[in-house]
Scaffold this motif. Structure first.
Motif, PDB file in Angstrom:
ATOM      1  N   PRO A 293     -14.938 -18.801   0.207  1.00 44.57           N
ATOM      2  CA  PRO A 293     -16.003 -18.057  -0.486  1.00 44.57           C
ATOM      3  C   PRO A 293     -16.680 -18.921  -1.546  1.00 44.57           C
ATOM      4  CG  PRO A 293     -13.881 -17.488  -1.432  1.00 44.57           C
ATOM      5  CD  PRO A 293     -13.592 -18.433  -0.292  1.00 44.57           C
ATOM      6  N   ALA A 294     -17.906 -18.585  -1.873  1.00 47.99           N
ATOM      7  CA  ALA A 294     -18.596 -19.224  -2.987  1.00 47.99           C
ATOM      8  C   ALA A 294     -18.104 -18.616  -4.291  1.00 47.99           C
ATOM      9  CB  ALA A 294     -20.101 -19.025  -2.856  1.00 47.99           C
ATOM     10  N   GLU A 295     -17.829 -19.468  -5.277  1.00 45.33           N
ATOM     11  CA  GLU A 295     -17.400 -19.017  -6.600  1.00 45.33           C
ATOM     12  C   GLU A 295     -18.552 -19.205  -7.585  1.00 45.33           C
ATOM     13  OE1 GLU A 295     -12.682 -20.315  -6.177  1.00 45.33           O
ATOM     14  OE2 GLU A 295     -14.023 -21.418  -7.520  1.00 45.33           O
ATOM     15  N   SER A 296     -18.834 -18.183  -8.362  1.00 42.30           N
ATOM     16  CA  SER A 296     -19.946 -18.237  -9.303  1.00 42.30           C
ATOM     17  C   SER A 296     -19.571 -19.042 -10.544  1.00 42.30           C
ATOM     18  CB  SER A 296     -20.359 -16.828  -9.725  1.00 42.30           C
ATOM     19  OG  SER A 296     -21.358 -16.888 -10.729  1.00 42.30           O
ATOM     20  N   ILE A 297     -20.368 -20.055 -10.856  1.00 41.32           N
ATOM     21  CA  ILE A 297     -20.201 -20.798 -12.097  1.00 41.32           C
ATOM     22  C   ILE A 297     -21.178 -20.278 -13.145  1.00 41.32           C
ATOM     23  CG2 ILE A 297     -20.306 -23.094 -13.162  1.00 41.32           C
ATOM     24  CD1 ILE A 297     -17.955 -22.734 -11.298  1.00 41.32           C
ATOM     25  N   ILE A 298     -22.463 -20.180 -12.774  1.00 47.69           N
ATOM     26  CA  ILE A 298     -23.478 -19.584 -13.649  1.00 47.69           C
ATOM     27  C   ILE A 298     -24.305 -18.619 -12.814  1.00 47.69           C
ATOM     28  CG2 ILE A 298     -25.365 -20.014 -15.273  1.00 47.69           C
ATOM     29  CD1 ILE A 298     -24.509 -22.970 -15.279  1.00 47.69           C
ATOM     30  N   ALA A 299     -24.500 -17.416 -13.295  1.00 45.10           N
ATOM     31  CA  ALA A 299     -25.249 -16.403 -12.547  1.00 45.10           C
ATOM     32  C   ALA A 299     -26.252 -15.707 -13.460  1.00 45.10           C
ATOM     33  CB  ALA A 299     -24.301 -15.378 -11.943  1.00 45.10           C
ATOM     34  N   GLY A 300     -27.182 -14.975 -12.822  1.00 44.80           N
ATOM     35  CA  GLY A 300     -28.097 -14.120 -13.565  1.00 44.80           C
ATOM     36  C   GLY A 300     -29.241 -14.820 -14.258  1.00 44.80           C
ATOM     37  N   LEU A 301     -29.574 -16.050 -13.842  1.00 45.34           N
ATOM     38  CA  LEU A 301     -30.699 -16.752 -14.453  1.00 45.34           C
ATOM     39  C   LEU A 301     -32.012 -16.164 -13.960  1.00 45.34           C
ATOM     40  CD1 LEU A 301     -29.334 -20.405 -14.068  1.00 45.34           C
ATOM     41  CD2 LEU A 301     -29.044 -18.826 -16.000  1.00 45.34           C
ATOM     42  N   THR A 302     -32.991 -16.099 -14.835  1.00 39.52           N
ATOM     43  CA  THR A 302     -34.266 -15.489 -14.502  1.00 39.52           C
ATOM     44  C   THR A 302     -35.095 -16.415 -13.611  1.00 39.52           C
ATOM     45  OG1 THR A 302     -34.275 -14.335 -16.626  1.00 39.52           O
ATOM     46  CG2 THR A 302     -36.364 -14.475 -15.448  1.00 39.52           C
TER      47      THR A 302
ATOM     48  N   LYS B  90     -26.274 -17.525 -19.038  1.00 36.96           N
ATOM     49  CA  LYS B  90     -27.062 -18.431 -19.889  1.00 36.96           C
ATOM     50  C   LYS B  90     -26.506 -18.472 -21.315  1.00 36.96           C
ATOM     51  CE  LYS B  90     -30.688 -21.071 -20.821  1.00 36.96           C
ATOM     52  NZ  LYS B  90     -32.063 -20.579 -20.690  1.00 36.96           N
ATOM     53  N   ALA B  91     -26.083 -17.327 -21.828  1.00 37.87           N
ATOM     54  CA  ALA B  91     -25.591 -17.264 -23.203  1.00 37.87           C
ATOM     55  C   ALA B  91     -24.307 -18.053 -23.412  1.00 37.87           C
ATOM     56  CB  ALA B  91     -25.371 -15.802 -23.609  1.00 37.87           C
ATOM     57  N   ASP B  92     -23.592 -18.363 -22.321  1.00 36.27           N
ATOM     58  CA  ASP B  92     -22.354 -19.125 -22.438  1.00 36.27           C
ATOM     59  C   ASP B  92     -22.601 -20.628 -22.581  1.00 36.27           C
ATOM     60  OD1 ASP B  92     -20.499 -16.916 -22.112  1.00 36.27           O
ATOM     61  OD2 ASP B  92     -21.199 -16.832 -20.026  1.00 36.27           O
ATOM     62  N   GLY B  93     -23.828 -21.066 -22.295  1.00 33.73           N
ATOM     63  CA  GLY B  93     -24.155 -22.471 -22.436  1.00 33.73           C
ATOM     64  C   GLY B  93     -24.784 -22.752 -23.782  1.00 33.73           C
ATOM     65  N   LYS B  94     -25.000 -24.036 -24.050  1.00 26.50           N
ATOM     66  CA  LYS B  94     -25.687 -24.419 -25.281  1.00 26.50           C
ATOM     67  C   LYS B  94     -26.800 -25.401 -24.936  1.00 26.50           C
ATOM     68  CE  LYS B  94     -22.742 -28.357 -26.619  1.00 26.50           C
ATOM     69  NZ  LYS B  94     -21.954 -28.956 -27.726  1.00 26.50           N
ATOM     70  N   ARG B  95     -27.861 -25.350 -25.714  1.00 24.42           N
ATOM     71  CA  ARG B  95     -28.976 -26.260 -25.489  1.00 24.42           C
ATOM     72  C   ARG B  95     -28.547 -27.662 -25.918  1.00 24.42           C
ATOM     73  NH1 ARG B  95     -34.660 -24.528 -27.791  1.00 24.42           N
ATOM     74  NH2 ARG B  95     -33.511 -24.726 -29.741  1.00 24.42           N
ATOM     75  N   TYR B  96     -28.508 -28.572 -24.968  1.00 29.34           N
ATOM     76  CA  TYR B  96     -28.040 -29.933 -25.220  1.00 29.34           C
ATOM     77  C   TYR B  96     -29.182 -30.834 -25.683  1.00 29.34           C
ATOM     78  CZ  TYR B  96     -25.496 -34.312 -24.329  1.00 29.34           C
ATOM     79  OH  TYR B  96     -24.878 -35.535 -24.455  1.00 29.34           O
ATOM     80  N   ALA B  97     -30.368 -30.677 -25.074  1.00 27.47           N
ATOM     81  CA  ALA B  97     -31.547 -31.457 -25.455  1.00 27.47           C
ATOM     82  C   ALA B  97     -32.779 -30.623 -25.171  1.00 27.47           C
ATOM     83  CB  ALA B  97     -31.602 -32.772 -24.685  1.00 27.47           C
ATOM     84  N   THR B  98     -33.860 -30.873 -25.900  1.00 27.67           N
ATOM     85  CA  THR B  98     -35.068 -30.067 -25.765  1.00 27.67           C
ATOM     86  C   THR B  98     -36.306 -30.956 -25.643  1.00 27.67           C
ATOM     87  OG1 THR B  98     -36.238 -28.155 -26.693  1.00 27.67           O
ATOM     88  CG2 THR B  98     -35.541 -29.862 -28.249  1.00 27.67           C
TER      89      THR B  98
END
Length: 465
Positions: free
Chosen positions: A160-169, A234-242
């Motif tokens: 099965p596929a395992e979700s790492i990041i989901a629900g992105l717009t 998305k909220a579990d990640g952090k902005r690394y560079a902008t």
């Protein structure tokens, strides 16, 4: 993300698995049969496999730099994007559009002739990102990142596929979630800006840029997640560079222990007239090669790079006139700049030993090709090589490593004239092939994918070192 070659041990186990009848290019999910495992030293595998391979007389239709030969590993897979190669030599290809309802192609060369003879397809998501880390195949859609547990270098039908990041717009522009994974499990994901220059009315003449740009809160940069953690959002990640408009090409450089990316520069400078003529807008701004440190700001949408002046310039949407630097003085600069609109879509730092020593730790870049260089000639459509120094920066100019993907003549060479990298091509739709993905095989071969019909080339060094 490229195959995590830092996981290769001194001995490499190769699994030869019997499958049901499938043909290269056919969309089918075969039923795994009996598996036989043979263990050889990595050095012996390299010698045996390459000596048994005969390259195509025309290198599969592409032109390669001296000493290198190529062949078509697979063809007609569909609109291919990024690729990855397992330590056993299995090649995985991500598709932009489903082929027979499937979004990932698994290719195996069972008889050792250098070409795929077993083709298996699985997964129901389209997208771009593809990579291998810690025994898992990672892939991305435009709204998610997920993985499959690998068994003997393959993904089994029941896995099965395992979700790492989901629900992105889902966004209308620059939606692909390309990614890279560091050796310690940091997952870096591109969140391209759904905009050209953060205007109030996107791409409209005279529409001013929003200031501050609200898009930068959620897009226009690279976010960091945990590659080993399931069910993130998305909220579990952090902005690394902008300040990065869109970075489809990402890779982790193990020699410098750093993340690198190539940015797609903005379009439509000519919407503002004045010094921003059609010719200027065809050549500027640069496609930027970035060394990405945590907290870095590369200036989008307020700034664009002008290599002719060696500066980040203020964008016209924010009052720029082609001479003003203003707030852009403190923005991070690229380590190398390329002409506008070449669309760098993949990056790979070479870690193998098959190629001559000068290629070790250097960078390969896939230029997918332009769409909006009128009235100038089309540009890109080739694979470049960039030698790197010990300081983690390019040590000389880029070199054309592989070309003729589009099937038309290139008008000039690097360092010779103003037509370097330009093609006698009316539009991207006329290109026979467009290089998009890069991966390194366990023997050090370079694999290149094509987004037009889904061809995969294998490139080897076959001259004496």
């Amino acid at each position: 993300m490229k195959t995590a070659l830092f996981l290769v041990s001194v001995s490499t186990a190769i699994a030869f698995t019997g499958f049901g009848a499938t043909l290269p290019g056919k969309s089918a999910r075969s039923v795994p049969g009996k598996t036989h495992t043979i263990t050889r030293s990595a050095a012996a595998l390299t010698t045996v496999s390459r000596n048994a391979i005969t390259p195509d007389p025309d290198n599969g239709g592409i032109k390669l730099t001296n000493g290198f030969r190529g062949l078509v590993f697979a063809d007609n897979l569909g609109k291919a994007r990024h690729i990855a190669v397992d330590n056993a030599g299995t090649v995985f290809v991500k598709l932009e559009k489903l082929n027979d309802g499937k979004g990932i192609v698994e290719l195996t060369d069972a008889n050792g002739d250098g070409r795929a003879d077993q083709t298996v397809m699985f997964g129901n998501n389209t997208g771009t990102g593809m990579g291998i880390y810690n025994g898992y195949l990672y892939a991305s859609s435009d709204t998610s990142v997920y993985r499959y547990k690998m068994t003997n270098g393959k993904v089994l039908e029941t896995t099965p596929a395992e979700s790492i990041i989901a629900g992105l717009t889902l966004q209308r522009q620059h939606a692909s979630k390309s990614f890279a994974i560091s050796p310690d499990g940091k997952l870096f994901v591109n969140f391209g800006a759904p905009s050209n220059a953060c205007q109030e009315k996107d791409r409209q003449k005279g529409s001013k840029g929003m200031d501050p740009c609200p898009i930068l809160e959620e897009y226009g940069g690279i976010w960091q997640f945990d590659a080993n953690k399931l069910n993130q959002h998305k909220a579990d990640g952090k902005r690394y560079a902008t300040g990065i408009r869109n970075a489809v090409a990402l890779d982790w450089n193990t020699a410098t222990n750093s993340l690198y990316a190539l940015q797609h520069g903005r379009d439509n400078l000519n919407n503002w007239g004045g010094v921003f003529t059609d010719e200027v807008s065809a050549e500027l701004p640069n496609e930027e090669f970035l060394m990405v440190k945590e907290g870095a700001n590369f200036g989008w949408p307020y700034c664009y790079n002008d290599q002719n002046q060696g500066k980040k310039m203020l964008a016209p949407e924010y009052g720029g006139d082609g001479t003003k630097v203003d707030r852009c003085a403190g923005m991070e600069k690229p380590i190398m700049a390329f002409p506008a609109h070449w669309a760098p879509n993949d990056l790979l730092f070479y870690t193998g030993t098959q190629f001559p020593a000068r290629y070790k730790n250097g960078a390969f870049v896939c230029f997918h090709g332009s769409w909006n260089r009128a009235p100038m000639k089309q540009g890109g459509y080739f694979v470049a090589f960039i030698p790197f120094g010990k300081d983690g920066r390019p040590s000389s100019k880029y070199e054309v490593f592989a070309e003729n993907f589009a099937g038309v003549a290139e008008l000039g060479k690097p360092g010779t004239d103003v037509n370097a990298g330009k093609l006698d091509l009316a539009s991207p739709g006329d290109a026979k092939a467009r290089p998009v993905g890069l991966a390194q095989g366990p023997d050090g071969s370079l694999y290149i994918s094509d987004s037009v019909k889904g061809k995969v080339w294998r490139v080897m060094y076959m001259a004496k070192k």
